[in-house]
Design a protein around this motif. Structure first.
Motif, PDB file in Angstrom:
ATOM      1  N   THR A 133     -43.620  31.082  21.876  1.00  0.00           N
ATOM      2  CA  THR A 133     -43.492  31.762  20.580  1.00  0.00           C
ATOM      3  C   THR A 133     -42.930  30.822  19.526  1.00  0.00           C
ATOM      4  OG1 THR A 133     -41.316  32.606  21.244  1.00  0.00           O
ATOM      5  CG2 THR A 133     -43.197  34.074  21.543  1.00  0.00           C
ATOM      6  N   GLU A 134     -42.016  29.956  19.943  1.00  0.00           N
ATOM      7  CA  GLU A 134     -41.456  29.026  18.953  1.00  0.00           C
ATOM      8  C   GLU A 134     -42.503  28.030  18.479  1.00  0.00           C
ATOM      9  OE1 GLU A 134     -37.914  27.326  20.682  1.00  0.00           O
ATOM     10  OE2 GLU A 134     -36.676  28.979  19.948  1.00  0.00           O
ATOM     11  N   LYS A 135     -43.528  27.883  19.262  1.00  0.00           N
ATOM     12  CA  LYS A 135     -44.581  26.970  18.848  1.00  0.00           C
ATOM     13  C   LYS A 135     -45.714  27.703  18.164  1.00  0.00           C
ATOM     14  CE  LYS A 135     -42.896  23.754  22.098  1.00  0.00           C
ATOM     15  NZ  LYS A 135     -41.637  24.497  22.197  1.00  0.00           N
ATOM     16  N   GLY A 136     -45.469  28.950  17.834  1.00  0.00           N
ATOM     17  CA  GLY A 136     -46.413  29.667  16.979  1.00  0.00           C
ATOM     18  C   GLY A 136     -47.378  30.585  17.689  1.00  0.00           C
ATOM     19  N   LEU A 137     -47.243  30.745  19.000  1.00  0.00           N
ATOM     20  CA  LEU A 137     -48.215  31.568  19.716  1.00  0.00           C
ATOM     21  C   LEU A 137     -47.767  33.025  19.806  1.00  0.00           C
ATOM     22  CD1 LEU A 137     -48.849  28.611  20.625  1.00  0.00           C
ATOM     23  CD2 LEU A 137     -49.795  29.612  22.687  1.00  0.00           C
ATOM     24  N   ARG A 138     -48.671  33.904  19.514  1.00  0.00           N
ATOM     25  CA  ARG A 138     -48.407  35.331  19.709  1.00  0.00           C
ATOM     26  C   ARG A 138     -48.494  35.602  21.200  1.00  0.00           C
ATOM     27  NH1 ARG A 138     -52.416  37.389  18.368  1.00  0.00           N
ATOM     28  NH2 ARG A 138     -51.816  39.568  18.435  1.00  0.00           N
ATOM     29  N   THR A 139     -47.401  36.042  21.749  1.00  0.00           N
ATOM     30  CA  THR A 139     -47.262  36.034  23.204  1.00  0.00           C
ATOM     31  C   THR A 139     -46.927  37.420  23.735  1.00  0.00           C
ATOM     32  OG1 THR A 139     -46.485  33.753  23.105  1.00  0.00           O
ATOM     33  CG2 THR A 139     -45.969  34.984  25.105  1.00  0.00           C
ATOM     34  N   LEU A 140     -47.550  37.771  24.845  1.00  0.00           N
ATOM     35  CA  LEU A 140     -47.241  39.011  25.551  1.00  0.00           C
ATOM     36  C   LEU A 140     -46.545  38.650  26.854  1.00  0.00           C
ATOM     37  CD1 LEU A 140     -47.641  42.148  25.839  1.00  0.00           C
ATOM     38  CD2 LEU A 140     -49.695  41.603  27.176  1.00  0.00           C
ATOM     39  N   MET A 141     -45.348  39.179  27.053  1.00  0.00           N
ATOM     40  CA  MET A 141     -44.623  38.948  28.309  1.00  0.00           C
ATOM     41  C   MET A 141     -44.672  40.232  29.123  1.00  0.00           C
ATOM     42  SD  MET A 141     -40.901  37.243  28.959  1.00  0.00           S
ATOM     43  CE  MET A 141     -39.822  38.472  28.293  1.00  0.00           C
ATOM     44  N   ILE A 142     -45.233  40.142  30.299  1.00  0.00           N
ATOM     45  CA  ILE A 142     -45.441  41.330  31.132  1.00  0.00           C
ATOM     46  C   ILE A 142     -44.417  41.352  32.256  1.00  0.00           C
ATOM     47  CG2 ILE A 142     -47.086  42.553  32.587  1.00  0.00           C
ATOM     48  CD1 ILE A 142     -49.330  41.082  31.089  1.00  0.00           C
ATOM     49  N   GLU A 143     -43.753  42.478  32.398  1.00  0.00           N
ATOM     50  CA  GLU A 143     -42.708  42.622  33.418  1.00  0.00           C
ATOM     51  C   GLU A 143     -42.962  43.911  34.197  1.00  0.00           C
ATOM     52  OE1 GLU A 143     -40.026  41.126  34.863  1.00  0.00           O
ATOM     53  OE2 GLU A 143     -39.910  43.026  35.964  1.00  0.00           O
ATOM     54  N   ARG A 144     -42.942  43.798  35.528  1.00  0.00           N
ATOM     55  CA  ARG A 144     -43.258  45.000  36.319  1.00  0.00           C
ATOM     56  C   ARG A 144     -42.105  46.003  36.293  1.00  0.00           C
ATOM     57  NH1 ARG A 144     -42.405  43.128  42.641  1.00  0.00           N
ATOM     58  NH2 ARG A 144     -40.150  43.045  42.458  1.00  0.00           N
ATOM     59  N   GLY A 145     -40.870  45.509  36.070  1.00  0.00           N
ATOM     60  CA  GLY A 145     -39.708  46.391  36.149  1.00  0.00           C
ATOM     61  C   GLY A 145     -39.363  47.029  34.811  1.00  0.00           C
ATOM     62  N   ARG A 146     -38.217  47.666  34.814  1.00  0.00           N
ATOM     63  CA  ARG A 146     -37.812  48.437  33.653  1.00  0.00           C
ATOM     64  C   ARG A 146     -37.207  47.532  32.578  1.00  0.00           C
ATOM     65  NH1 ARG A 146     -31.916  49.679  33.779  1.00  0.00           N
ATOM     66  NH2 ARG A 146     -31.118  48.528  35.554  1.00  0.00           N
ATOM     67  N   GLU A 147     -37.076  48.078  31.412  1.00  0.00           N
ATOM     68  CA  GLU A 147     -36.388  47.414  30.322  1.00  0.00           C
ATOM     69  C   GLU A 147     -34.892  47.344  30.623  1.00  0.00           C
ATOM     70  OE1 GLU A 147     -36.120  45.514  28.032  1.00  0.00           O
ATOM     71  OE2 GLU A 147     -36.547  46.470  26.121  1.00  0.00           O
ATOM     72  N   VAL A 148     -34.278  46.204  30.363  1.00  0.00           N
ATOM     73  CA  VAL A 148     -32.819  46.091  30.401  1.00  0.00           C
ATOM     74  C   VAL A 148     -32.382  45.445  29.091  1.00  0.00           C
ATOM     75  CG1 VAL A 148     -30.858  44.888  31.453  1.00  0.00           C
ATOM     76  CG2 VAL A 148     -32.532  46.019  32.908  1.00  0.00           C
ATOM     77  N   VAL A 149     -31.681  46.202  28.281  1.00  0.00           N
ATOM     78  CA  VAL A 149     -31.268  45.706  26.974  1.00  0.00           C
ATOM     79  C   VAL A 149     -29.924  45.000  27.102  1.00  0.00           C
ATOM     80  CG1 VAL A 149     -30.641  46.354  24.608  1.00  0.00           C
ATOM     81  CG2 VAL A 149     -32.536  47.507  25.780  1.00  0.00           C
ATOM     82  N   HIS A 150     -29.873  43.785  26.570  1.00  0.00           N
ATOM     83  CA  HIS A 150     -28.660  42.961  26.619  1.00  0.00           C
ATOM     84  C   HIS A 150     -27.459  43.781  26.133  1.00  0.00           C
ATOM     85  CE1 HIS A 150     -26.356  39.323  26.788  1.00  0.00           C
ATOM     86  NE2 HIS A 150     -26.224  39.186  25.486  1.00  0.00           N
ATOM     87  N   GLY A 151     -26.413  43.790  26.918  1.00  0.00           N
ATOM     88  CA  GLY A 151     -25.212  44.517  26.524  1.00  0.00           C
ATOM     89  C   GLY A 151     -25.293  45.978  26.902  1.00  0.00           C
ATOM     90  N   LYS A 152     -26.148  46.698  26.253  1.00  0.00           N
ATOM     91  CA  LYS A 152     -26.192  48.147  26.424  1.00  0.00           C
ATOM     92  C   LYS A 152     -26.441  48.566  27.876  1.00  0.00           C
ATOM     93  CE  LYS A 152     -29.893  50.929  25.055  1.00  0.00           C
ATOM     94  NZ  LYS A 152     -30.189  51.715  26.228  1.00  0.00           N
TER      95      LYS A 152
END
Lengths: 241, 853
Positions: free
Chosen positions: B28-47
């Protein structure tokens, strides 16, 4: 990914010093007390496994193991309620039954040797009986090791200790399930004799020293904030919880 | 996390663990629109770190270890074999009933099941490999030769370490190269005692503190460790490396990342016409619906076993045995580190020593066997290192024998004996028969499960004997009592079986020959040019050191530089990977090492942008045309100064059109304080990471202002942080005056703002003009200057503006110092120029001659 929940280190330390710090004003604990300890002390608390007589028996034995001194003892720390939680939500049927059987056998022995149920006997007689049982319950470490291959409360606490004292890599995980059937039949029987009281003592120490009373009044939780690798023991003067 | 998912992206990253996070950041830092696929659940930093800082008494089971025979472990019969599976960490392990596998022989597969993967619960020990590791296969004729050597990867170790933040001690050992370390953590008294004893007796052995991806100083907006202890519950201060703390925030800040949780990849879709992969097939784990996503390039970062499973299940007429598997090696040569062989003993004489704080680290003893000389040669191949720690026994010792009542309570009030334990971590050889295949059985998502067939061989077993005996010898040499050797291995049983090390490697190994390896030296599949495997599966050998390293790929660099996906096949990558201190060449870094004219360090031309203030007149007349000229002059990164009466989204579209991205913007203090949310919304719409306070009007430059400014900046910084942005302050020359204080305004701002909340954008010209060498300033305040403004000064007494490299400021020294101290971006600026476009071109040309591309 929201970063809105970030907190700074300063805030984290301030927030958790309330919980874990060594010097606490009583008032600053009020926020913490709303939690599990308060629930365990609440009058409407209900046991999941132990009936009132069993609960009283556990509380009485536990208090002999860790009595009130200038700091609270096992009863005030709610150890009997912790034991009930473990029996209800941690041990499976086999261990639960073995523990309840052990309680009943101890009471039966009290009736036989003291002429009264354990809780009705005088504290001095109670203590004498428990001291005798305690002495009988610890065969040589070698025998114990063979009979209870590393899956016991005792080993679990050793593991817990290693982690709490230094959460670095543990040398080995002594609590893994073992395929080892253990030592010979003699050793097993010898160890079996003291199983209940060893488990009872393990649960008492675990329940007491991980309670708020045990971890914050009798001892202190090793505080967060900074790490000092080499300080005079005198400057602390007690074991970290 | 981010808005609706489209079905086409520039890049797809499969997995969100250590390597998936790195891939997402770099792409992404190099300009690519990127999809990151994760089989597990969302984990929000901190919360979602719900167990962080919980006291034992707040947990019903008091943080019990949940072993397989206990309630609560029913669905976790494999995970529960590890000591790490506890009441406080259970939420970060997968349910074995949800993601089952078959074990031909005992193999413990520990799996995460959430965004961040196992980066949330990993051990955090990080060591560099050396050529002892990279050359071993070739020298011994085992496996295939690594196509890379230490010199190829060394710059990338540095790149990654600088971002991650690794604390440790430099030793100067050839077999364990030093890295770019934050200050080391302390050893405790017991460890120091044992260290002295071992090093006295064994001159060639060293005992050092573990090298860990845990911060011992504030670092890139993340706070130093506060020593609460159990990192694996999650850390809301981001003090250890995890995807959430370290790689996801910059990736999200680009505005180009979409994270897709609860989605398991069924297979990668191959297009036989183009000979490339076209996308991936995904099953929604909640609805079981299947969907396809397309991309021009796919990065497979699903873990050694997860990636092998996906490749093997991606069958087509071209690849009947699995994608990118014409060699047949995919799934074979599975490795792990073998451990749990060592010793423990009691230390005497330290009764008046103790420690305070909960250090999430231990000691490390680097490899001392088979170093290539006669003295260290052993009857087995390769070697091992040790990890360990010392501690005083606590109340748990009360359970080991008789005793009760007041006496017991008094005894347990005191700390017990000091004990020290060490366990070896040994290298495992790659063997073809250690393998995974697809079972006939499928999981609930219709995907065949893995069948794992792996065991230790004679070399590992011979090594374990030495791991145990050498541990005994060392502890005894250090004077310990009651030393007991340990080895948990049990033939055919659980105890020290493969997998427990949680360092799986090798199922899609790297090599030069497409007939005997799956990927080339850049992690690019030999068979499929737009498929990259950048996790532990590409390891051709295992080394004995904890294997983590991530880095950008050369592939990614090429994509950034050319934005030309058709040339992916010519690209070569540096891997981002778990399980690897993977060494990969990088052309620009190699050029940097080879060309002494270049400024040393990892800062590249790609991190240099333009402050658009320089071309403000042209921009106010013709944004589109001016941006074309800016891009033509070589700039693909800009810092904004105003919006030219356009909505932010329109401006963003124009940037995108010209292949320009903006990471920073100047916003007047008065606007920021009047309506911070408006500014933040603008900045985020533009895709910026930084909002910068650019200038104080002369009327505001009073003692009062400068007295209140630090706290006002802290407040703004906190708000920006809350909005996912960073705040910086940009200087002129007036900050180098005192305005009634005893020190300069600049020094007061640096001293009184919170490093975690307020960054600085050092304008080197203005500092120079005020009589301060900018290189000295950045060196004096490490970590504070994330941004720079670059413009030169003439030698004339009035110190007029000049193009970069055409005046008297020593930019080599300035940039080198800044990049050692946390530099992120630098922007060329010339406040007044006769021909701005010619000026920015001249500055760019100079910078291109001293910075790697």
């Amino acid at each position: 990914m929201s970063q809105g929940n970030d907190i700074t280190r300063r805030e984290a330390v301030a927030r958790t010093a309330l919980i874990l710090g060594g010097t606490l004003a009583a008032s600053s604990l009020s926020g913490v007390r709303g939690s599990a300890w308060a629930r365990a002390a609440a009058p409407d608390w209900r046991a999941g496994t132990l009936d009132p007589d069993q609960s009283e028996l556990v509380a009485t034995i536990a208090e002999h193991i860790i009595p009130a001194t200038d700091t609270p003892g096992a009863r005030a720390a709610g150890v009997h309620r912790f034991v009930d939680v473990m029996l209800s939500n941690y041990y499976k049927e086999g261990e639960r039954k073995q523990f309840l059987d052990g309680l009943a056998q101890l009471d039966a022995r009290a009736r036989k040797e003291l002429g009264a149920s354990f809780v009705k006997a005088t504290p001095a007689k109670q203590l004498a009986l428990l001291t005798a049982i305690d002495a009988e319950s610890y065969p040589s470490p070698r025998v114990l090791e063979k009979a209870e291959p590393l899956n016991s409360e005792r080993a679990r606490m050793r593991d817990s200790l290693a982690r709490q004292s230094s959460t670095g890599p543990t040398v080995s995980d002594p609590t893994r399930p073992s395929a080892d059937g253990g030592g010979g039949e003699t050793a097993r029987r010898e160890a079996e004799r003291g199983w209940f009281f060893r488990r009872m003592k393990e649960l008492t120490l675990l329940g007491y020293y991980t309670s708020e009373a045990g971890a914050m009044t009798e001892l202190k939780v090793n505080p967060m904030g900074v790490y000092r690798g080499d300080i005079p023991y005198r400057s602390v003067g007690h074991s970290w919880a | 996390m981010t808005g609706t998912q489209e079905s086409e992206y520039d890049a797809i990253v499969i997995g969100s663990g250590i390597t998936g996070g790195w891939a997402a950041k770099e792409l992404t830092e190099k300009g690519l629109r990127t999809l990151m696929i994760e089989r597990g659940r969302e984990v929000v930093h901190g919360k979602d770190y719900t167990m962080e800082h919980k006291s034992t008494w707040e947990m019903p089971l008091r943080n019990a270890r949940l072993s397989p025979d206990k309630q609560g472990a029913e669905d976790y019969q494999v995970q529960a074999r590890t000591g790490q599976f506890r009441e406080s960490t259970k939420q970060f392990f997968t349910k074995d009933t949800k993601h089952p596998y078959e074990e031909v022989k005992p193999f413990t597969w520990v799996q995460g099941d959430q965004v961040g993967g196992k980066s949330l619960i990993w051990g955090r020990q990080v060591y560099r490999w050396s050529d002892l590791d990279f050359e071993a296969n070739a020298k011994e004729g085992i496996g295939v030769d690594w196509p890379i050597r230490y010199k190829d990867i060394a710059p990338w170790y540095s790149y990654v370490e600088r971002h991650v933040g690794v604390s440790g001690e430099k030793l100067g050992l050839p077999q364990l190269p030093d890295g770019e370390f934050l200050p080391p953590m302390q050893m405790n008294a017991g460890e120091k005692h044992v260290k002295a004893g071992i090093e006295r007796r064994f001159k060639e052995r060293r005992v050092t503190i573990g090298r860990v991806a845990i911060l011992t100083a504030n670092h890139k907006g993340r706070a130093a460790c506060h020593y609460c202890g159990p990192c694996e519950r999650g850390c809301s201060t981001g003090s250890y490396f995890s995807t959430q703390a370290s790689t996801l925030p910059p990736a999200m800040a680009t505005g180009r990342l979409t994270v897709l949780p609860d989605s398991i990849v069924h297979s990668i879709v191959y297009d036989p016409k183009s000979h490339r992969v076209a996308g991936v097939r995904v099953v929604d784990t909640r609805t079981k619906a299947t969907r396809e996503y397309k991309a021009k390039v796919v990065f497979l970062c699903a873990s050694t076993l997860g990636s092998a499973r996906i490749l093997l299940n991606s069958k087509s007429s071209t690849f009947p045995n699995g994608l990118a598997n014409s060699s047949g090696v995919v799934g074979h040569y599975l490795m792990d580190h073998h451990f749990r062989a060592g010793a423990t003993g009691r230390i005497e004489g330290l009764a008046d020593h103790y420690y305070q704080g909960n250090r999430p680290n231990g000691i490390y003893i680097p490899r001392f066997r088979n170093l290539g000389d006669v003295a260290t040669k052993q009857p087995f191949a390769r070697g091992f290192g040790y990890q360990g720690s010392a501690a005083r026994a606590g109340w748990g010792r009360g359970t080991s024998g008789p005793g009760l009542g007041v006496q017991l309570k008094r005894k347990l009030h005191d700390a017990g004996d000091w004990t020290m334990g060490i366990t070896g971590f040994g290298e495992c050889l790659p063997r073809e028969d250690n393998k995974v295949t697809l079972s006939e059985r499928t999981d609930e998502f219709g995907i065949p499960i893995l069948r794992i067939d792996c065991s230790w061989g004679p070399n590992e077993m011979a090594m374990r004997k030495d791991m145990r005996q050498s541990a005994i010898d060392m502890l005894e040499a250090a004077g310990l009592k009651s030393v007991v050797g340990t080895d948990d291995y049990k033939e055919g049983g659980l105890g020290a079986e493969p997998g427990l090390g949680i360092h799986e490697m090798g199922t899609a190994r790297m090599g030069r020959d497409p007939k005997t390896s799956a990927v080339n030296g850049f992690c690019q599949a030999h068979d499929v040019p737009n498929l990259f495997v950048t996790d532990g599966s590409v390891m051709a050998s295992a080394s004995c050191v904890n294997p983590l390293r991530g880095g950008p790929t050369q592939e990614e660099e090429h994509l950034m530089d050319r934005r030309d996906f058709l040339k992916v096949s010519g690209a070569a990558g540096l891997a981002t990977m778990w399980g690897s201190s993977l060494a990969c060449a990088h052309s620009t870094a190699a050029a940097g090492a080879a060309n002494p004219a270049l400024i040393p360090g990892g800062f590249t031309l790609a991190q240099v942008g333009l402050q658009l203030y320089t071309v403000r007149d042209a921009m106010s007349k013709d944004v589109d045309g001016t941006l074309a000229s800016v891009a033509g002059a070589g700039y693909h990164l800009v810092e904004t100064a105003g919006l030219y009466q356009r909505p932010a989204a329109d401006l963003r579209a124009l940037f995108d059109k010209h292949g320009i991205r903006t990471v920073s913007g100047h916003y007047p203090l008065v606007d920021l304080e009047a309506s911070p949310e408006t500014v933040f919304t603008t900045a985020k719409t533009l895709g910026q990471e930084y909002v910068v306070v650019p200038f104080l009007d002369p009327s505001l430059r009073t003692a009062e202002t400068f007295g209140s400014l630090p706290s006002r900046l802290n407040k703004l910084g906190e708000a920006a942080h809350g909005a996912g942005l960073k705040l910086a302050y940009h200087n002129h020359d007036f900050e180098f005056q005192k305005y009634g204080g005893t020190t300069t305004v600049m020094e007061r701002l640096l001293a009184n703002t919170d490093p975690t909340l307020v960054s600085f954008e050092l304008d080197g010209y203005w500092a120079f003009k005020a009589g301060t060498a900018p290189a000295d300033l950045v060196a004096r305040y490490p970590g504070r200057f994330a941004l720079l403004h670059l413009k030169d000064s003439t030698a004339a007494p009035e110190k007029a503006f000049a193009d970069v490299g055409h005046g008297v400021i020593d930019f080599r020294r300035f940039i080198a110092a800044a990049q050692r101290n946390g530099l992120k971006y630098a922007f060329v600026e010339r406040d007044v120029a006769p021909d701005p476009i010619a000026s920015i071109k001249a500055s760019h040309d100079y910078l291109a001659s001293v910075l790697p591309a």
